[in-house]
Motif scaffolding. Structure first.
Motif, PDB file in Angstrom:
ATOM      1  N   GLY A 481       0.790  -1.223   0.000  1.00 27.68           N
ATOM      2  CA  GLY A 481       0.000   0.000   0.000  1.00 27.68           C
ATOM      3  C   GLY A 481       0.824   1.276   0.000  1.00 27.68           C
ATOM      4  O   GLY A 481       0.628   2.164   0.838  1.00 27.68           O
ATOM      5  N   HIS A 482       1.754   1.393  -0.935  1.00 33.69           N
ATOM      6  CA  HIS A 482       2.570   2.599  -1.083  1.00 33.69           C
ATOM      7  C   HIS A 482       2.388   3.110  -2.509  1.00 33.69           C
ATOM      8  O   HIS A 482       2.527   2.352  -3.473  1.00 33.69           O
ATOM      9  N   GLY A 483       2.078   4.385  -2.615  1.00 35.68           N
ATOM     10  CA  GLY A 483       1.699   4.932  -3.907  1.00 35.68           C
ATOM     11  C   GLY A 483       2.859   5.486  -4.710  1.00 35.68           C
ATOM     12  O   GLY A 483       3.808   6.060  -4.159  1.00 35.68           O
ATOM     13  N   GLY A 490       6.388   6.151  -3.407  1.00 38.96           N
ATOM     14  CA  GLY A 490       6.549   5.161  -2.354  1.00 38.96           C
ATOM     15  C   GLY A 490       6.010   5.566  -1.001  1.00 38.96           C
ATOM     16  O   GLY A 490       6.272   4.894  -0.003  1.00 38.96           O
ATOM     17  N   GLU A 491       5.243   6.669  -0.925  1.00 37.10           N
ATOM     18  CA  GLU A 491       4.661   7.080   0.355  1.00 37.10           C
ATOM     19  C   GLU A 491       3.556   6.105   0.768  1.00 37.10           C
ATOM     20  O   GLU A 491       2.834   5.591  -0.090  1.00 37.10           O
ATOM     21  N   PRO A 492       3.415   5.851   2.063  1.00 34.56           N
ATOM     22  CA  PRO A 492       2.363   4.935   2.520  1.00 34.56           C
ATOM     23  C   PRO A 492       0.978   5.529   2.313  1.00 34.56           C
ATOM     24  O   PRO A 492       0.737   6.688   2.632  1.00 34.56           O
ATOM     25  N   MET A 493       0.080   4.733   1.761  1.00 33.26           N
ATOM     26  CA  MET A 493      -1.307   5.154   1.578  1.00 33.26           C
ATOM     27  C   MET A 493      -2.193   3.913   1.437  1.00 33.26           C
ATOM     28  O   MET A 493      -2.850   3.705   0.414  1.00 33.26           O
ATOM     29  N   GLU A 494      -2.191   3.108   2.481  1.00 33.41           N
ATOM     30  CA  GLU A 494      -2.967   1.869   2.443  1.00 33.41           C
ATOM     31  C   GLU A 494      -4.454   2.154   2.264  1.00 33.41           C
ATOM     32  O   GLU A 494      -5.163   1.404   1.585  1.00 33.41           O
ATOM     33  N   ASP A 495      -4.945   3.229   2.872  1.00 35.48           N
ATOM     34  CA  ASP A 495      -6.360   3.557   2.733  1.00 35.48           C
ATOM     35  C   ASP A 495      -6.708   3.875   1.281  1.00 35.48           C
ATOM     36  O   ASP A 495      -7.753   3.465   0.765  1.00 35.48           O
ATOM     37  N   ARG A 749      -8.303  -4.094  13.523  1.00 37.24           N
ATOM     38  CA  ARG A 749      -7.298  -3.092  13.157  1.00 37.24           C
ATOM     39  C   ARG A 749      -7.921  -2.003  12.298  1.00 37.24           C
ATOM     40  O   ARG A 749      -8.663  -2.255  11.364  1.00 37.24           O
ATOM     41  N   GLU A 750      -7.583  -0.757  12.607  1.00 40.55           N
ATOM     42  CA  GLU A 750      -8.021   0.369  11.800  1.00 40.55           C
ATOM     43  C   GLU A 750      -6.998   0.602  10.694  1.00 40.55           C
ATOM     44  O   GLU A 750      -5.796   0.613  10.928  1.00 40.55           O
ATOM     45  N   VAL A 751      -7.499   0.795   9.488  1.00 45.79           N
ATOM     46  CA  VAL A 751      -6.598   1.092   8.378  1.00 45.79           C
ATOM     47  C   VAL A 751      -6.007   2.474   8.611  1.00 45.79           C
ATOM     48  O   VAL A 751      -6.743   3.430   8.833  1.00 45.79           O
ATOM     49  N   PRO A 752      -4.668   2.593   8.583  1.00 41.88           N
ATOM     50  CA  PRO A 752      -4.063   3.902   8.867  1.00 41.88           C
ATOM     51  C   PRO A 752      -4.462   4.951   7.846  1.00 41.88           C
ATOM     52  O   PRO A 752      -4.483   4.702   6.647  1.00 41.88           O
TER      53      PRO A 752
END
Length: 832
Positions: A481-483, A490-495, A749-752
């Motif tokens: 989940g990195h865009g 490569g920044e995290p963005m799982e949501d 778990r909450e999606v960050p």
């Protein structure tokens, strides 16, 4: 292990240390990254600083050194691969067909490659029940006009055989109703049998520096020549003679160039790839290169890719009466190297765009195809795994295509429709309008630059630690989940990844090599199966799975995964010809058989619908019951009884986890075969058996219920408990407790969300955190120590049951690793 050598002072032979993802179930499911542990670092430091070695040989495709954490390109002493290898010359013996990963070893591992041949190829042919089916179809054809009643009898028998063999399922045919079986269906089956019969399959394994047998050289040359259907007469004969010379030269150059490199000599370059597809890959023994990434896709690849893209759309439209709204793609650098951008061309085509090249054939832009010319809706795409480190420009151009298309205001533009919906959802979740705008346009996702930690296969293999596929989907989403694109790298963005995957109706992977398939490695199911599990976790259903099949460039096609796996399964793994080739390899062949069963299980774990129960039944009949009369029992006893134990144990685990509703008689025979092997050879403690005390407990309970030998059951229990150092029942209960609690944690778990986070620097490397070392005593568990040291990370504060359960699991895991290390060292010493 020190081995005297004639030309060198000494040779040190040792296994590469484990990366240690599987040794701790908590880290396996929840850690985002894992720096190399102390033993891994110490091994390379010892080689550099104390052992006094002049060079390192990484022997075999592929190791873990080049995949350690650090920058993707331009590594220095702050990046693990560079820091560990230091100034040691790194010579890497590598398979010529694994170009993409070999280039990673060069780029990140500072390696000089010495490539080697792939195994020889032979035609699979027809055998057993499939040969009988082919004969009965011929009898049906022969009697169709001269004896219609007999032809009808044959037709019904053929229909039943097609269903029983699983071929109907492979081809998507519903033949339960006899009225569905007509002449067209018969011809379709005949074409499929011809395809099966003519499949080129690898025969055995290649031995570095050795020439294959004469007959195998001939069949390999025939396979290479057959791919170019334009060759005739003298041209065909010249290519055949040339390829035979290249194969003979390869055997000389492989070991010769390795020794030349050790003496400080230069290793020449040349192209890599599978020789059937690229004859210039031979002769081997070279430091191979790939292709110019700036010229991908090539114009030829665009033409074929757009045709296959239309074929994909037409097939979906024929089945559903509309075009798909969203298709997800898996891109591998290895595959792109082989097909030169066919899959990327499909992506451009589905978006309704086309590449623009300059006069040198370099990709410089993409242009939007007008709606009137396109004649259909624009299809939204999601890319999961993009080979962005190897094909940076291509990744940016695919993103450029998305950004252009999302702004085209057309009523049926699925890209714009989904982009607007995602933007609204992100604003509702607290993102600023500017940030929501940027993130909503991202369609390319992967692990962050310089990390290669997707853990799907390890989780699938550790089947005692989970009940559902939630953990597989969780790890996949978190790691992938990195865009990339639209200003991100490569920044995290799982949501955002979850929103992007929602509504995926098809997943597309590619295959462009005769050597590798879906059942001979874990990468295929790890990426395609993991993606399917992730989409299922979002939407509740599994999308259709398709393969861009360009193995035979004379007949490229979009193939359902059912057909692709079914063809591979029948042409190789239950084919006596493939098995005989592996039997000739002894212990190494047994490993290949065992791994095939593990990869079959990997698909069962990630996309259970793909693996028909008939596949498990046929695997049992071939490898346990010896359906083909290949003396399998005695052969496994002689070469690798523990491989047989792993094969039978994995089948029993599939039954335990209800992936295979085997008849009780089959289960009993499997149990008896496993117990017989344990009685004769002792229990082979591996990840499949001792690594899963829940399975051991199940085997003991079911064997007892079915009235099998109490003495054999007790021997299994006592041998395993002696090696594990604890009662199986206690370890099984602890593992089950861990599994239940872990799945609850994942469900809750909450999606960050990164709406409140400060924007990360574009292209920044992820921060790494280590784990405190803990003393393991005879009675204390690893998790029993007080608390984390300063600067270290704890995933969660464990409850008391977690301490005991996780500690027991870790103790067992550490023991398996220690025992496997000693066994492998002993095996290497005996061979030396």
């Amino acid at each position: 292990l020190v081995i005297p050598a004639l030309r060198f002072g000494k040779v040190l032979l040792l296994p590469q240390p484990s990366r240690a993802w599987g040794e701790d179930a908590q880290k396996m499911f929840h850690a985002s990254d894992l720096a190399p542990h102390h033993q891994y670092i110490a091994t390379y430091a010892w080689l550099r600083e104390q052992a006094g070695v002049d060079a390192v040989i990484h022997l075999g495709t592929h190791g873990t050194h080049e995949w350690l954490d650090g920058k993707d390109v331009g590594l220095n002493e702050e990046d693990a691969p560079d820091a560990l290898i230091g100034d040691l010359p790194n010579l890497y013996v590598y398979n010529v067909d694994v170009v993409g990963e070999g280039l990673v070893a060069r780029r990140r591992g500072m390696a000089t490659l010495i490539d080697h041949m792939v195994p020889p190829f032979v035609t699979g042919g027809l055998y057993g029940d499939i040969a009988k089916l082919n004969e009965d179809i011929s009898r049906y054809d022969a009697n169709l006009h001269k004896n219609p009643d007999l032809a009808e009898a044959y037709a019904d028998d053929v229909r039943k055989q097609i269903i029983a063999l699983g071929i109907a399922r492979d081809l998507g045919l519903d033949l339960d109703d006899p009225d569905n079986f007509d002449h067209d269906t018969v011809h379709l089956i005949q074409d499929h049998l011809i395809e099966l019969r003519s499949q080129y399959i690898p025969y055995g394994l290649h031995t570095f520096g050795r020439l294959p047998a004469t007959g195998q050289i001939d069949s390999t040359v025939a396979a290479i020549v057959s791919m170019d259907r334009s060759l005739i007469g003298d041209t065909r004969e010249r290519l055949a003679a040339d390829m035979e010379e290249r194969i003979e030269l390869s055997a000389q150059r492989e070991l010769g160039n390795l020794m030349h490199a050790l003496a400080g000599g230069f290793v020449g370059t040349g192209s890599g790839g599978e020789p059937i597809r690229n004859p210039d890959a031979y002769p081997t023994g070279k430091n191979f290169y790939g292709l110019d990434p700036e010229k991908v896709p090539t114009q030829a690849a665009w033409r074929l890719g757009s045709e296959l893209g239309q074929q994909l759309l037409d097939s979906y439209h024929e089945q559903h009466g509309r075009y798909p709204a969203k298709v997800s793609f898996v891109i591998w650098g290895d595959e792109t190297m082989r097909h030169e951008g066919i899959v990327e061309s499909q992506i451009f085509y589905l978006l309704g765009t086309r590449p623009v090249w300059n006069e040198r054939g370099q990709l410089v832009d993409v242009e939007v195809i007008p709606r009137a010319e396109l004649g259909r809706p624009r299809v939204d795409i999601v890319i999961a795994s993009a080979a962005e480190g190897m094909f940076t420009n291509l990744t940016m151009m695919m993103d450029r295509a998305v950004q252009k298309v999302k702004m085209v205001d057309e009523a049926d533009n699925m890209v714009r429709r989904h982009y607007l919906a995602t933007r609204a959802a992100l604003i509702e979740r607290g993102y600023s309008e500017e940030d929501a705008e940027r993130r909503a346009g991202v369609r390319i996702f992967d692990e962050p630059p310089g990390t290669y930690n997707l853990n799907t296969s390890a989780i699938a293999a550790a089947s005692g630690t989970w009940e559902t596929d939630a953990g597989l989907a969780h790890d996949y989403m978190k790691k992938m989940g990195h865009g990339f694109g639209n200003g991100f790298w490569g920044e995290p963005m799982e949501d955002v990844f979850r929103l992007a995957l929602a509504g995926t109706e098809q997943i597309v992977h590619s295959s462009s090599t005769m050597l590798y398939g879906a059942l001979d490695n874990d990468d295929f199911y790890m990426y395609m199966g993991g993606l399917a599990a992730a989409v299922r976790s979002v939407d509740g259903t599994t999308p259709e799975l398709m393969v861009t099949n360009t193995r035979d460039l004379g007949n490229p096609e979009m193939t359902t995964l059912d057909k692709f796996i079914g063809t591979e399964f029948r042409s190789r793994y239950i084919n006596p010809e493939w098995i005989r080739g592996m039997q000739a390899e002894g212990y190494a062949g047994a490993v290949e058989m065992q791994q095939f069963v593990e990869y079959l299980w990997g698909w069962e774990a990630t996309v259970s619908d793909v693996i028909d129960e008939r596949m498990w039944q046929e695997t049992f009949e071939v490898y346990v019951q010896d359906k083909h009369g290949l003396d399998m029992d005695a052969w496994f006893d002689r070469h690798s009884p523990y491989a047989f134990q792993n094969i039978s144990a994995r089948m029993l685990e599939t039954i335990r986890k209800e992936g295979w509703d085997a008849a009780e008689a089959v289960e009993q025979e499997l149990l008896q075969a496993y117990l017989d092997s344990v009685e004769e050879h002792g229990v082979g403690c591996s990840e499949v058996t001792c690594g899963n005390p829940r399975l051991l407990q199940h085997i003991i309970e079911r064997a007892t219920e079915l009235g099998l030998s109490a003495g054999q059951i007790e021997q299994l229990r006592s041998d395993a408990e002696r090696q594990l150092g604890a009662p199986i029942a206690e370890l099984a209960a602890a593992m089950q407790q861990f599994s239940e609690h872990n799945e609850q944690v994942i469900r809750e778990r909450e999606v960050p969300s990164y709406a409140e986070a400060a924007p990360a620097a574009v292209g920044s490397a992820p921060s790494l955190q280590g784990y405190r070392m803990e003393r393991i005593g005879q009675e204390a568990t690893p998790a029993a120590a007080a608390g984390p040291a300063a600067g270290t990370q704890r995933l969660a504060e464990p409850d008391s049951w977690q301490v005991t359960g996780a500690g027991a699991v870790v103790l067992a895991a550490l023991w398996w690793w220690r025992r496997r290390y000693r066994e492998r060292s002993a095996a290497l010493l005996s061979r030396a």
